[in-house]
Design an enzyme around this catalytic site. Sequence first.
Site, PDB file in Angstrom:
ATOM      1  N   CYS A 207      73.365  92.876  31.398  1.00  0.00           N
ATOM      2  CA  CYS A 207      74.069  93.676  30.386  1.00  0.00           C
ATOM      3  C   CYS A 207      73.452  93.277  29.056  1.00  0.00           C
ATOM      4  CB  CYS A 207      75.562  93.365  30.383  1.00  0.00           C
ATOM      5  SG  CYS A 207      76.418  94.137  28.994  1.00  0.00           S
ATOM      6  N   CYS A 209      74.652  94.426  26.087  1.00  0.00           N
ATOM      7  CA  CYS A 209      75.569  94.647  24.965  1.00  0.00           C
ATOM      8  C   CYS A 209      76.627  93.568  24.808  1.00  0.00           C
ATOM      9  CB  CYS A 209      76.315  95.964  25.138  1.00  0.00           C
ATOM     10  SG  CYS A 209      75.307  97.424  25.274  1.00  0.00           S
ATOM     11  N   GLY A 389      61.668  87.548  56.931  1.00  0.00           N
ATOM     12  CA  GLY A 389      60.337  87.905  57.430  1.00  0.00           C
ATOM     13  C   GLY A 389      59.550  88.668  56.380  1.00  0.00           C
ATOM     14  N   ARG A 974      67.813  95.167  15.922  1.00  0.00           N
ATOM     15  CA  ARG A 974      69.047  94.504  15.465  1.00  0.00           C
ATOM     16  C   ARG A 974      68.750  93.303  14.554  1.00  0.00           C
ATOM     17  NH1 ARG A 974      73.786  93.498  19.927  1.00  0.00           N
ATOM     18  NH2 ARG A 974      75.562  93.693  18.550  1.00  0.00           N
ATOM     19  N   GLU A1335      75.253  93.281  13.416  1.00  0.00           N
ATOM     20  CA  GLU A1335      73.997  92.532  13.401  1.00  0.00           C
ATOM     21  C   GLU A1335      74.130  91.074  12.970  1.00  0.00           C
ATOM     22  OE1 GLU A1335      70.549  95.464  12.103  1.00  0.00           O
ATOM     23  OE2 GLU A1335      72.370  95.774  10.952  1.00  0.00           O
TER      24      GLU A1335
HETATM   25  C1  LIG Z   1      64.175  91.590  42.129  1.00  0.00           C
HETATM   26  C2  LIG Z   1      63.597  90.692  43.191  1.00  0.00           C
HETATM   27  C3  LIG Z   1      63.552  89.343  42.950  1.00  0.00           C
HETATM   28  C4  LIG Z   1      63.009  88.484  43.912  1.00  0.00           C
HETATM   29  N1  LIG Z   1      62.998  87.155  43.673  1.00  0.00           N
HETATM   30  C5  LIG Z   1      62.496  86.310  44.607  1.00  0.00           C
HETATM   31  C6  LIG Z   1      62.490  84.906  44.403  1.00  0.00           C
HETATM   32  O1  LIG Z   1      62.939  84.410  43.375  1.00  0.00           O
HETATM   33  N2  LIG Z   1      61.967  84.134  45.370  1.00  0.00           N
HETATM   34  C7  LIG Z   1      61.461  84.648  46.531  1.00  0.00           C
HETATM   35  O2  LIG Z   1      61.028  83.902  47.393  1.00  0.00           O
HETATM   36  N3  LIG Z   1      61.470  85.973  46.754  1.00  0.00           N
HETATM   37  C8  LIG Z   1      61.969  86.805  45.826  1.00  0.00           C
HETATM   38  N4  LIG Z   1      61.948  88.161  46.050  1.00  0.00           N
HETATM   39  C9  LIG Z   1      61.298  88.680  47.243  1.00  0.00           C
HETATM   40  C10 LIG Z   1      62.296  89.058  48.309  1.00  0.00           C
HETATM   41  O3  LIG Z   1      62.716  87.920  48.963  1.00  0.00           O
HETATM   42  C11 LIG Z   1      61.575  90.014  49.227  1.00  0.00           C
HETATM   43  O4  LIG Z   1      61.407  91.223  48.518  1.00  0.00           O
HETATM   44  C12 LIG Z   1      62.321  90.318  50.484  1.00  0.00           C
HETATM   45  O5  LIG Z   1      62.626  89.177  51.189  1.00  0.00           O
HETATM   46  C13 LIG Z   1      61.440  91.225  51.351  1.00  0.00           C
HETATM   47  O6  LIG Z   1      62.148  91.581  52.487  1.00  0.00           O
HETATM   48  P1  LIG Z   1      62.260  93.103  52.932  1.00  0.00           P
HETATM   49  O7  LIG Z   1      62.947  93.090  54.199  1.00  0.00           O
HETATM   50  O8  LIG Z   1      62.866  93.910  51.867  1.00  0.00           O
HETATM   51  O9  LIG Z   1      60.745  93.439  53.083  1.00  0.00           O
HETATM   52  P2  LIG Z   1      60.078  94.859  53.019  1.00  0.00           P
HETATM   53  O10 LIG Z   1      60.004  95.296  51.610  1.00  0.00           O
HETATM   54  O11 LIG Z   1      60.718  95.758  53.958  1.00  0.00           O
HETATM   55  O12 LIG Z   1      58.629  94.459  53.498  1.00  0.00           O
HETATM   56  C14 LIG Z   1      57.787  93.702  52.685  1.00  0.00           C
HETATM   57  C15 LIG Z   1      56.364  93.728  53.293  1.00  0.00           C
HETATM   58  O13 LIG Z   1      56.348  92.991  54.495  1.00  0.00           O
HETATM   59  C16 LIG Z   1      56.038  93.825  55.615  1.00  0.00           C
HETATM   60  N5  LIG Z   1      56.928  93.370  56.667  1.00  0.00           N
HETATM   61  C17 LIG Z   1      58.272  93.207  56.586  1.00  0.00           C
HETATM   62  N6  LIG Z   1      58.723  92.627  57.711  1.00  0.00           N
HETATM   63  C18 LIG Z   1      57.664  92.426  58.491  1.00  0.00           C
HETATM   64  C19 LIG Z   1      57.489  91.856  59.775  1.00  0.00           C
HETATM   65  N7  LIG Z   1      58.509  91.353  60.447  1.00  0.00           N
HETATM   66  N8  LIG Z   1      56.255  91.820  60.283  1.00  0.00           N
HETATM   67  C20 LIG Z   1      55.196  92.321  59.621  1.00  0.00           C
HETATM   68  N9  LIG Z   1      55.300  92.866  58.411  1.00  0.00           N
HETATM   69  C21 LIG Z   1      56.506  92.905  57.854  1.00  0.00           C
HETATM   70  C22 LIG Z   1      56.249  95.223  55.148  1.00  0.00           C
HETATM   71  O14 LIG Z   1      55.400  96.127  55.802  1.00  0.00           O
HETATM   72  C23 LIG Z   1      55.899  95.114  53.673  1.00  0.00           C
HETATM   73  O15 LIG Z   1      54.528  95.158  53.485  1.00  0.00           O
HETATM   74  C24 LIG Z   1      62.486  89.024  45.111  1.00  0.00           C
HETATM   75  C25 LIG Z   1      62.517  90.397  45.343  1.00  0.00           C
HETATM   76  C26 LIG Z   1      63.063  91.236  44.391  1.00  0.00           C
HETATM   77  C27 LIG Z   1      63.059  92.703  44.622  1.00  0.00           C
HETATM   78  S1  FES Z   2      74.373  97.231  28.880  1.00  0.00           S
HETATM   79 FE1  FES Z   2      76.290  96.444  29.441  1.00  0.00          FE
HETATM   80  S2  FES Z   2      77.618  97.568  28.173  1.00  0.00           S
HETATM   81 FE2  FES Z   2      75.659  98.198  27.471  1.00  0.00          FE
END
Ligand SMILES: Cc1cc2nc3c(=O)[nH]c(=O)nc-3n(C[C@H](O)[C@H](O)[C@H](O)COP(=O)(O)OP(=O)(O)OC[C@H]3O[C@@H](n4cnc5c(N)ncnc54)[C@H](O)[C@@H]3O)c2cc1C
Ligand code: FES
Length: 1403
Positions: A207, A209, A389, A974, A1335
């Site tokens: 957020c 704000c 995974g 701001r 501000e």
């Molecule tokens: C905002 C955000 C913050 C994050 N912060 C962290 C963090 O601080 N630390 C950290 O460790 N991780 C972090 N992540 C990563 C997160 O853990 C992974 O995005 C998530 O675990 C991926 O899992 P999924 O099932 O969504 O994979 P998918 O997005 O479905 O797949 C990811 C990739 O792996 C392949 N794949 C998936 N499963 C298999 C499998 N079993 N065999 C072969 N290929 C496979 C897919 O084809 C694709 O290429 C973050 C992700 C986001 C979006």
């Molecule tokens: S972004 Fe949270 S109230 Fe505006």
Amino acid sequence: MQIRVAQRKRGGPITHRGVFMALNSTKPSFLHRVVGTHQTSMEENGRGTCKDDSSLVFAINSQRFELRNLDDPSITLLQFLRSQTSFKSPKLSCGEGGCGACVVLLSKYDPELDKVEDFTVSSCLTLLCSLNGCSITTSEGLGNSKTGFHNIHKRFAGFHASQCGFCTPGMCMSFYGALVNAEKAVDDRLSKLTAVEAEKAIASNLCRCTGYRPIADACKSFAGDIDMEDLGINTFWKKGDSVQNKMSILPLYSPGDGVCDFPEFLKGQGKGGSLSSWIAPGNVKELQSLMKGIDHGDETRVKLVVGNTGVGYYKEEKDGCVERYIDLRYVPELKIIKKDETGIKLGAAVTISTAIKALKKESDEIYQKIAAHMEKVATSFVRNSGSIGGNLVMAQRKHFPSDIATILLAAGSYVEVLTAEINEKLTLEVFLERAPMGSKDVLVSIEVPKWKASQIGSRLAFDTYRASPRPLGNALAHLNAAFMAEISETSEGSVMSSCRLAFGAYGTKHAIRVKNAEEFLAGKKVTPAVVYETIGLVKSTVVSDEGASNPEYRSSLAVGFLFNFLSSFMADPFKGNASNGWLNGHSTAPDEDSEATQKSCHDGKSSLLLSSGKQVFQASKENRPVGEAIGKTGAALQASGEAVYVDDIPSPPNCLYGALVCSTKPLARVKDIGFKSNPLPDGVAALISYKDIPKDGENVGSKTMFESESLFADELTRCAGERLAFVVADSQKHADSAANLVVVDYDTESLEPPILTVEEAVKRSSFFHTPPFLQPKPVGDITRGMAEAEHRLINAEMKLESQYYFYMETQTALAIPDEDNCMVVYSSTQCPEYSCAAIAQCLGLPQHNVRVITRRVGGGFGGKAFKSLPVATACALAAHVLRRPVRTYVSRKTDMIMAGGRHPMKITYSVGFKSNGKITALKLDVLINAGISLDVSPIIPIHLVGALKKYDFGALAFDIKLCKTNHSSKSAMRAPGEVQGSFIADSVMEQVASTLSLDVDSVKTVNLHSHDSLKLFYDGICGEPHEYTLISIWDRVARSSSFNERREMVEKFNRCNLWSKRGISRVPIVFEAGGMATPGKVSILSDGSIVVEVGGIELGQGLWTKVKQMAAFCLSSTKCEDSLLERVRVIQADSLSLIQGGITAGSTKSESSCEAIRLCCNLLVERLVPLMEKLQKETGSVRWEMLISQAYMTSVNLSASSYYVPDFATTRYLNYGAAVSEASLSRSRVLHTKLVEVNLLTGETTILRSDLVYDCGQSLNPAVDMGQIEGAFVQGIGFFMLEEYKTNSEGLVTADSTWRYKVPTIDTIPKQFNVEILSSGHHQNRVLSSKASGEPPLLLASSVHCATRAAIKDARKQLHTWGGLDGSHAMFNLAAPATMPVVKELCGLDSVESYLKWRMNHK
Ligand SMILES: Cc1cc2nc3c(=O)[nH]c(=O)nc-3n(C[C@H](O)[C@H](O)[C@H](O)COP(=O)(O)OP(=O)(O)OC[C@H]3O[C@@H](n4cnc5c(N)ncnc54)[C@H](O)[C@@H]3O)c2cc1C
Ligand code: FES
Ligand code: FES
């Protein structure tokens, strides 16, 4: 400019002066059929089949949806919700899983267990195809204005937890997800959720704000263990109400309110997908045969998927050409959770949240610690669908900086991999080191063994670490680590039998074990010398790859974490036992320590909460309802998601969508711009550039009071981030993807090198001119002041960086051509009047042909003032050329690249002072980086000096230059200029105090203005002596924060702790504000309802609420019997309905708008009073409706307009405030339900407490002002501590996502946050005695920076005693933002080595 015209896939190109377009292109057709609320019969598809009659069935807010044959299977739930349904509460803000604005609740039915599983997900990453059989609940599904708001909505509104409201539906859903899972309720108003869990439920949501405190209160009000006394200001109860009363007033919460009942029609739905583009194999064999069947060359078009969260990071995969997904979630082998005496096996498709739950159930400490670490991975709504995974595959294949890989590596895990032919089991280590997995390989499972000590008498130790800007996650680690060791206790001390030391995420390919260090430690007694040597080995191995950020810092983190781990096995040099004595220092006094912790943190109350606080104010009863803390207009609508923002307006028929293409070069000729591909990218209709500007128009995108800015670069681009063109396509997705495909041919031959630094601007005399009326005036005689000084600091230097607005709603507009060459533009802008002028000039139309409408803005902070204009103008130009509606919702990346943001500056100063710290003269040279165009930069110098003058500097002189550089133009954010000016003043105080070895607070105190010096510095605007409240505020904040007592506690704490230091600091502010000319209009309709129009825009700052209060107050002087507040409606701004609206900025538009309304109401009252008196005589008391119906009958003019023009002589005035903040260079983390200070070797700062006192005059609405004060302060924390708006060497913004730009989250605000609004009584020239609040309080956040500096000072003093720094250790500059690497560097990157060496020499 040449545009390559190529054949379109659908509909041929029609060229038109550089535009190619398909006028009759159809609506985006990513789906073929949407079936509404009734169920249609559907053949149950077997999994893994690809039938043509396949379909996808799911529910949204209990409505049934059935889709067949999606053209584009990569469509996300959010795209579907926002473009194909009426449910607009999930908002797009980042599109990468990093903000929470799009969170929805996903419910799945498990027929085997007859159970429904509910969890939150980010709809921007969730693929629509993955939802077969799922039920989705959005915020409007919880409740709404028609069926009744949900209690979460009511409590968010009642606790003032919504300002602009853009984050609010996502917050509500994140919280609802936690609530719904918190078992059964303990009573009917509170749930089983604890207050700590309630706060954590929204820890991943951003957020910009509120500053989070009120949101936390709204959530905590549901907690079973909450003490009502701890909840803040709200509309439910009054001060002094009994707890029982408070409980009874809160809107009833009943967990089983049926909101989320799983629709029966989904229960028989097959689990997996059943579309030809979505295949869900039901077992490994099916999966294997599918993988085998993928033709060579088709690999990139087929994708294995679990949660699809990976595209949040690898965004290019979003735009990719995936034609078919293979869903791994229904393969039993990949979903397995098997526990036995050898360990725990987790299927690769198990979500991180499920893995955490499974691990937590085990008593094994290693599993517990892995689970605790996993809770900091990503965000809750990513962990709920992201798999372990998926995480490991990203780490293995693409070198993602994974936490999970590191911790599982230290735990000696195995993985099972299925290739086309074989099934392999290998160690995670080998897996990570191998060549990247092939696209047909599948990770099946992960096994974490159960570890036992191998010998009797020895024990296992395991710990994990991560250093990141946000303690609770939602930030990648700078480095992570996990260590396991087997320790034998011998009579001579702890001996390490063996160990595993894993490090990861430090800017290298994958997590590694430092084997030479492991081997070195094996069999050794843990002594300082052994630790020292081990550290050397680790340091030489944990080395970031070339080009990675902060390599030395990351190495020092590795050292720090290892030292932290190993020191617990070293004998305490003074107590003789193995403890963390090495870490905490020789004189650790636990009692004093915990006393200090508690005193600082929670005012005596031991608490594990992330935030708590007190709000103090006096509501004025004089002008009711003005002065009352009433709730924000429309807050419940915002919470339910029904409030309409520009992007929520349904697209008109035939609408097109645009995406801006920006330059990546700072100075270059644009030889060519176009698409390489033939046919054109999907859905593209046109590429608009400056060549498309009509003959009578001009290349104008923005107009300020100083200068116009081009809409598009012409032959020459003059900064990275400059707009080059606007791709127009049949959907926003197509437009965004196509914009990434535009190829620009640059040429820099024979051009001068760009100016990318202020120093270079000076060398080449590249400056903007500041008009004389905006040039600040020097004060006193600088030569004499310098001569009077006993000490001088000459040419001290400091730099301040930029800041990005990070409004949750990015720039957006919708332009609709109207009859007779007119254009209606809906724009999220702070200044419709200027938008209208810019659009008219660009299109060559009279301004009366352009109507700009703005209802509400999802956060502005200055960034939606002039920076919103080119976005609206681009849409208007495209709409004008194509004769079709055109809209855009700028992607977060493009928004960040274009925005410009706050002005960076370089300051060189000389200061003269006496031995007691009294300053006699200050001379500054300031080089302001204004960027490529003027925007509103000429106001910066006067703003800067205005806030700098808060101290009596004796004499003040300056030379301020506005440097014209090849960076994107900077704009007002701001407190523009003021935040820098105020900070510079405090930095001068710090340096003077350090030079004299004086306490900095006493130096500040001695330099505070008297009213006489105030008069000198603020000539003509300082008001009467009684209005100068700063001195009393200064004392008041010291008292309310127990400043002196806590200073002693801090000193004591610092003496007791070697690796945690605290600092405390008090900061004053003086802020100039001034009213603005503003129009208003009040009309009374025949039923007595009142409609109000004002020049000011509702940005979340509560302008409408204050205006409503003012209208109700003023009209009540007709002496009718009714309360009028509920009859008033403020309506959207319309540039043609109310002209001269000006700009909503500068903190005073609410006051000015109120005053304009007061003038209108006075006119109406004047017209109504004679009739009122007549009616009173006739009937006694008179009701409002009667008065108005009589007025209609007697033709009283019931509409009045005004234009409030403030009196030039009295419009400017001063605002005052002060803050005390206490910061700790350590992280407080919860361990075994006890709040402990962890020895901190990472440079991380925790804000233990902030106390603010701010003079609001007589607040028009203390709840609104409280929200402004807290929100501004937290935005200031972002500027001073967290937000790095980085660019590359060519000036192109590289901090272009939520991954790289970290605004404060609830875990980075002060743990205790106390705010007092001082009611300073009557101020004759102010609007009902009120003063600005938007501000000025942002400036107070420098108290956090100063407190951090104080803590660093003590850390450096200590480092000096270890020989790590020389005698000049007290003189240093702390950059802003004081990020972890910055702080750590000042505390000594090799402090551990210095300490160990010192220890070894002082046995
Ligand atoms: C905002 C955000 C913050 C994050 N912060 C962290 C963090 O601080 N630390 C950290 O460790 N991780 C972090 N992540 C990563 C997160 O853990 C992974 O995005 C998530 O675990 C991926 O899992 P999924 O099932 O969504 O994979 P998918 O997005 O479905 O797949 C990811 C990739 O792996 C392949 N794949 C998936 N499963 C298999 C499998 N079993 N065999 C072969 N290929 C496979 C897919 O084809 C694709 O290429 C973050 C992700 C986001 C979006
Ligand atoms: S972004 Fe949270 S109230 Fe505006
Ligand atoms: S928009 Fe989905 S998390 Fe930000």
